[in-house]
Scaffold this active site. Structure first.
Site, PDB file in Angstrom:
ATOM      1  N   HIS A 102     -64.552  -1.486  -3.471  1.00 24.58           N
ATOM      2  CA  HIS A 102     -65.711  -2.358  -3.340  1.00 24.58           C
ATOM      3  C   HIS A 102     -66.193  -2.393  -1.895  1.00 24.58           C
ATOM      4  O   HIS A 102     -65.406  -2.260  -0.957  1.00 24.58           O
ATOM      5  CB  HIS A 102     -65.429  -3.781  -3.832  1.00 24.58           C
ATOM      6  CG  HIS A 102     -64.238  -4.419  -3.209  1.00 24.58           C
ATOM      7  ND1 HIS A 102     -62.948  -4.146  -3.602  1.00 24.58           N
ATOM      8  CD2 HIS A 102     -64.127  -5.332  -2.205  1.00 24.58           C
ATOM      9  CE1 HIS A 102     -62.104  -4.857  -2.877  1.00 24.58           C
ATOM     10  NE2 HIS A 102     -62.796  -5.579  -2.013  1.00 24.58           N
ATOM     11  N   HIS A 104     -68.408  -4.883   0.635  1.00 22.96           N
ATOM     12  CA  HIS A 104     -68.967  -6.229   0.841  1.00 22.96           C
ATOM     13  C   HIS A 104     -70.331  -6.105   1.510  1.00 22.96           C
ATOM     14  O   HIS A 104     -70.464  -5.410   2.524  1.00 22.96           O
ATOM     15  CB  HIS A 104     -68.086  -7.053   1.784  1.00 22.96           C
ATOM     16  CG  HIS A 104     -66.709  -7.332   1.286  1.00 22.96           C
ATOM     17  ND1 HIS A 104     -66.310  -8.572   0.842  1.00 22.96           N
ATOM     18  CD2 HIS A 104     -65.618  -6.542   1.180  1.00 22.96           C
ATOM     19  CE1 HIS A 104     -65.039  -8.532   0.491  1.00 22.96           C
ATOM     20  NE2 HIS A 104     -64.590  -7.309   0.688  1.00 22.96           N
TER      21      HIS A 104
HETATM   22  P1  AMP Z   1     -60.989  -7.489  -0.355  1.00 27.19           P
HETATM   23  O1  AMP Z   1     -60.161  -6.850  -1.446  1.00 27.19           O
HETATM   24  O2  AMP Z   1     -60.151  -8.097   0.735  1.00 27.19           O
HETATM   25  O3  AMP Z   1     -62.028  -6.557   0.203  1.00 27.19           O
HETATM   26  O4  AMP Z   1     -61.779  -8.703  -0.944  1.00 27.19           O
HETATM   27  C1  AMP Z   1     -61.874  -9.021  -2.287  1.00 27.19           C
HETATM   28  C2  AMP Z   1     -63.046  -9.949  -2.445  1.00 27.19           C
HETATM   29  O5  AMP Z   1     -63.151 -10.285  -3.807  1.00 27.19           O
HETATM   30  C3  AMP Z   1     -62.952 -11.259  -1.662  1.00 27.19           C
HETATM   31  O6  AMP Z   1     -64.098 -11.398  -0.836  1.00 27.19           O
HETATM   32  C4  AMP Z   1     -62.906 -12.321  -2.741  1.00 27.19           C
HETATM   33  O7  AMP Z   1     -63.582 -13.485  -2.356  1.00 27.19           O
HETATM   34  C5  AMP Z   1     -63.589 -11.619  -3.887  1.00 27.19           C
HETATM   35  N1  AMP Z   1     -63.242 -12.084  -5.232  1.00 27.19           N
HETATM   36  C6  AMP Z   1     -62.013 -12.316  -5.729  1.00 27.19           C
HETATM   37  N2  AMP Z   1     -62.079 -12.683  -7.016  1.00 27.19           N
HETATM   38  C7  AMP Z   1     -63.394 -12.662  -7.354  1.00 27.19           C
HETATM   39  C8  AMP Z   1     -64.114 -12.946  -8.548  1.00 27.19           C
HETATM   40  N3  AMP Z   1     -63.495 -13.314  -9.687  1.00 27.19           N
HETATM   41  N4  AMP Z   1     -65.466 -12.838  -8.543  1.00 27.19           N
HETATM   42  C9  AMP Z   1     -66.100 -12.467  -7.390  1.00 27.19           C
HETATM   43  N5  AMP Z   1     -65.473 -12.193  -6.243  1.00 27.19           N
HETATM   44  C10 AMP Z   1     -64.143 -12.286  -6.215  1.00 27.19           C
END
Ligand code: AMP
Length: 138
Positions: A102, A104
């Site tokens: 993903h 951001h």
């Molecule tokens: P990262 O893996 O550190 O790049 O970040 C994972 C991102 O997913 C974080 O910004 C979380 O806030 C986000 N996140 C986790 N669970 C959910 C969800 N159910 N829906 C939307 N975003 C999510």
């Protein structure tokens, strides 16, 4: 490292858990982050499995970045942002928490810092911002 199809973004792709979707095409999905570090914080993912940058195919990276560019420009216009921060983390020590690739998208405004990670957003506010982003993307 192998791909685990029980990760939370795989469940979002299969609509097994809710998400606030703002854009999708054949190859990618974009939805709102529910712990937003900025207004309009959203995530772009490929519809096909890969953990992160390290195992993604060139086609997956191309599709994700094309959608990231589209959403970033929509956020600039719809939210009157002054800039966009793009973040992407790889494996736990690299800051990754969800193991489906993903990117951001973080809209930024002059003089406004990112909020700390892990703070739940106001879902009504996230919904209102999502409406603006969807309108700009349509
Ligand atoms: P990262 O893996 O550190 O790049 O970040 C994972 C991102 O997913 C974080 O910004 C979380 O806030 C986000 N996140 C986790 N669970 C959910 C969800 N159910 N829906 C939307 N975003 C999510």
């Amino acid at each position: 490292m192998s791909y685990d199809d029980q990760n939370i973004f795989a469940k979002i792709l299969r609509a097994e858990i809710p998400s606030t979707r703002i854009y999708e095409d054949d190859d990618t999905l974009c939805f709102m982050d529910i712990f937003p570090r900025a207004d309009g914080h959203c995530l772009v993912i490929p519809k096909t499995p890969c953990r992160n940058l390290l195992d993604a195919s060139p086609a997956q990276m191309t599709a994700v970045m094309a959608t990231a560019q589209k959403v970033a420009n929509a956020a600039m216009a719809a939210l009157q942002a002054d800039g966009i921060t793009v973040q992407q983390f790889n494996e736990g020590p690299g800051g990754q928490e969800v193991f489906h690739l993903h990117v951001h998208i973080l809209p930024r405004w002059s003089g406004v810092s990112l909020r700390p990670a892990g703070q739940p957003g106001d879902m009504a506010r996230i919904g209102d911002i999502a409406d603006k982003l969807r309108a700009a993307l349509s």
